[in-house]
Design a protein around this motif. Structure first.
Motif, PDB file in Angstrom:
ATOM      1  N   ASN A   1       3.470   5.726  -5.611  1.00 33.30           N
ATOM      2  CA  ASN A   1       2.747   5.852  -7.397  1.00 33.30           C
ATOM      3  C   ASN A   1       2.137   6.518  -7.712  1.00 33.30           C
ATOM      4  N   GLU A   2       1.706   6.903  -7.584  1.00 31.20           N
ATOM      5  CA  GLU A   2       0.086   8.153  -7.487  1.00 31.20           C
ATOM      6  C   GLU A   2       1.156   9.126  -7.218  1.00 31.20           C
TER       7      GLU A   2
ATOM      8  N   LEU B   1       5.043  -2.124 -10.934  1.00 29.42           N
ATOM      9  CA  LEU B   1       3.394  -2.925 -10.566  1.00 29.42           C
ATOM     10  C   LEU B   1       3.661  -3.623  -9.928  1.00 29.42           C
TER      11      LEU B   1
ATOM     12  N   ASP C   1       1.980   1.794  -2.928  1.00 28.35           N
ATOM     13  CA  ASP C   1       0.779   1.939  -3.821  1.00 28.35           C
ATOM     14  C   ASP C   1       0.260   3.924  -4.056  1.00 28.35           C
TER      15      ASP C   1
ATOM     16  N   LYS D   1      -3.331   6.434 -10.541  1.00 28.67           N
ATOM     17  CA  LYS D   1      -3.114   5.277 -10.533  1.00 28.67           C
ATOM     18  C   LYS D   1      -2.120   4.077 -11.498  1.00 28.67           C
TER      19      LYS D   1
ATOM     20  N   LYS E   1       0.898  -5.712  -2.277  1.00 27.98           N
ATOM     21  CA  LYS E   1      -0.285  -5.186  -1.546  1.00 27.98           C
ATOM     22  C   LYS E   1      -1.631  -6.548  -1.599  1.00 27.98           C
TER      23      LYS E   1
ATOM     24  N   ASP F   1      -8.762   4.112 -10.143  1.00 29.79           N
ATOM     25  CA  ASP F   1      -7.518   4.047 -10.660  1.00 29.79           C
ATOM     26  C   ASP F   1      -7.866   5.757 -11.606  1.00 29.79           C
TER      27      ASP F   1
ATOM     28  N   THR G   1      -1.644   1.114 -13.955  1.00 28.42           N
ATOM     29  CA  THR G   1      -2.299  -0.380 -13.393  1.00 28.42           C
ATOM     30  C   THR G   1      -1.961  -0.849 -14.404  1.00 28.42           C
TER      31      THR G   1
ATOM     32  N   GLN H   1       0.958  -1.033   0.014  1.00 28.15           N
ATOM     33  CA  GLN H   1       0.101  -0.118   0.034  1.00 28.15           C
ATOM     34  C   GLN H   1       0.979   0.983  -0.104  1.00 28.15           C
TER      35      GLN H   1
ATOM     36  N   MET I   1       5.087  -4.096  -6.233  1.00 31.91           N
ATOM     37  CA  MET I   1       3.687  -3.920  -5.341  1.00 31.91           C
ATOM     38  C   MET I   1       2.279  -4.083  -5.373  1.00 31.91           C
ATOM     39  N   TYR I   2       1.966  -5.521  -6.753  1.00 34.52           N
ATOM     40  CA  TYR I   2       0.639  -5.695  -6.663  1.00 34.52           C
ATOM     41  C   TYR I   2       1.047  -7.108  -5.589  1.00 34.52           C
TER      42      TYR I   2
ATOM     43  N   GLN J   1      -5.819  -9.804  -9.306  1.00 35.20           N
ATOM     44  CA  GLN J   1      -5.282  -7.527  -9.716  1.00 35.20           C
ATOM     45  C   GLN J   1      -5.658  -8.133 -10.659  1.00 35.20           C
TER      46      GLN J   1
END
Length: 297
Positions: free
Chosen positions: A166-167, A177, A163, A249, A184, A244, A251, A160, A180-181, A222
């Motif tokens: 990353n924003e 990505l 994440d 975000k 998270k 998103d 993705t 998280q 991170m996934y 995800q």
């Protein structure tokens, strides 16, 4: 999903929800604590797919364990997952007003109560496992260690943090990505499968196979979430779509496009299904794996 597998799923969910209610019975008598318990149960009982506790329960069965052995770890993982959703919806995070078709915890209660409810749902699972009578001390210690690692900086919470970071970036690539996934979303899904095996006293080979399976379906899960945020509706998904993009975000859809993202989810699912051939009587889990790929919410 065939009806026989749907019936198994219904039975699993009924048992999981019964245990969740048992573990969150209010015994305090203090109005403030009572309301906190209400907030916890409000989010826990909001529905959801219960994928993580089902994985605990089914892998425990596949490895020769009983429903009683899986009960505490299954409830624990769902509590931690629910805590993450409560915190994700907060204004400081994703700022979502709806979850599973009804007001988010901080909208149904206060923001402070939602924070505390999430905190409590992260801590309570470790008490539940420590006090469980169906597992021996060695299993409890390993499950607690595994669950803590997959929740903290090395797991869900660390994911998280990435994440959120990353924003603010415009250089997020596929490698970032995936990493991170893997934390998270993937960490709790992987520990769900491992805990079921550990509770049953499975071999290291079986634990590792379950872990590899869960690693693949966690990422596929995800990716499908990313796709649904673009292609679904608020009514169908039960939460706002397009969040998103609104939250800047990156993705799998923004990196790969919808078609290639779907191809990647297909590939991961096929590899996960192959890994299940190492378990006898894995028909239910194969049906569930395909269902996750084809889901609409």
């Amino acid at each position: 999903m065939e009806q026989k597998y749907k019936d198994i799923m219904i039975g699993y969910i009924a048992g999981i929800e019964k245990n969740i209610r048992k573990y969150t019975e209010d015994r305090s008598g203090n109005p403030a604590q009572n309301r906190l318990t209400e907030a916890m149960r409000y989010s826990l009982e909001a529905g959801g797919k219960r994928i993580r506790p089902v994985l605990v329960t089914e892998f425990c069965r596949l490895c020769g364990g009983s429903a009683e052995m899986a009960a505490a770890p299954a409830a624990a993982i769902e509590m931690i997952h629910t805590a993450s959703l409560i915190h994700d919806d907060l204004p400081a995070m994703d700022n979502d007003d709806f979850r599973r078709g009804r007001p988010s915890c901080h909208k149904a209660y206060t923001e402070a109560e939602a924070i505390l409810a999430g905190d409590a749902l992260i801590v309570l699972p470790f008490q539940i496992i420590a006090e469980d009578t169906a597992l021996d001390g060695a299993k409890k210690a390993r499950i607690i260690s595994d669950l803590a690692a997959s929740t903290a900086v090395t797991g869900m919470i660390g994911g998280q943090a990435i994440d959120i970071d990353n924003e603010t970036r415009n250089d997020v690539d596929e490698e970032n990505l995936r990493y991170m996934y893997s934390l998270k979303t993937g960490a709790l899904i992987r520990t769900s499968a491992r805990m079921g095996c550990i509770a049953a006293g499975a071999s290291e080979e079986m634990i590792n196979r379950a872990d590899e399976y869960a690693k693949k379906i966690g990422l596929a899960f995800q990716i499908i979430d990313d796709i649904l945020d673009v292609t679904s509706t608020t009514e169908e998904l039960g939460k706002p779509v397009g969040s998103d993009e609104e939250n800047n975000k990156t993705t799998f859809v923004t990196v790969m496009g919808i078609e290639k993202a779907k191809e990647e989810a297909d590939r991961l699912t096929a590899e996960a299904l192959d890994l299940l051939d190492g378990f006898e009587d894995s028909g239910f889990l194969k049906a569930l794996t395909n269902e996750l790929l084809d889901r609409r919410k």
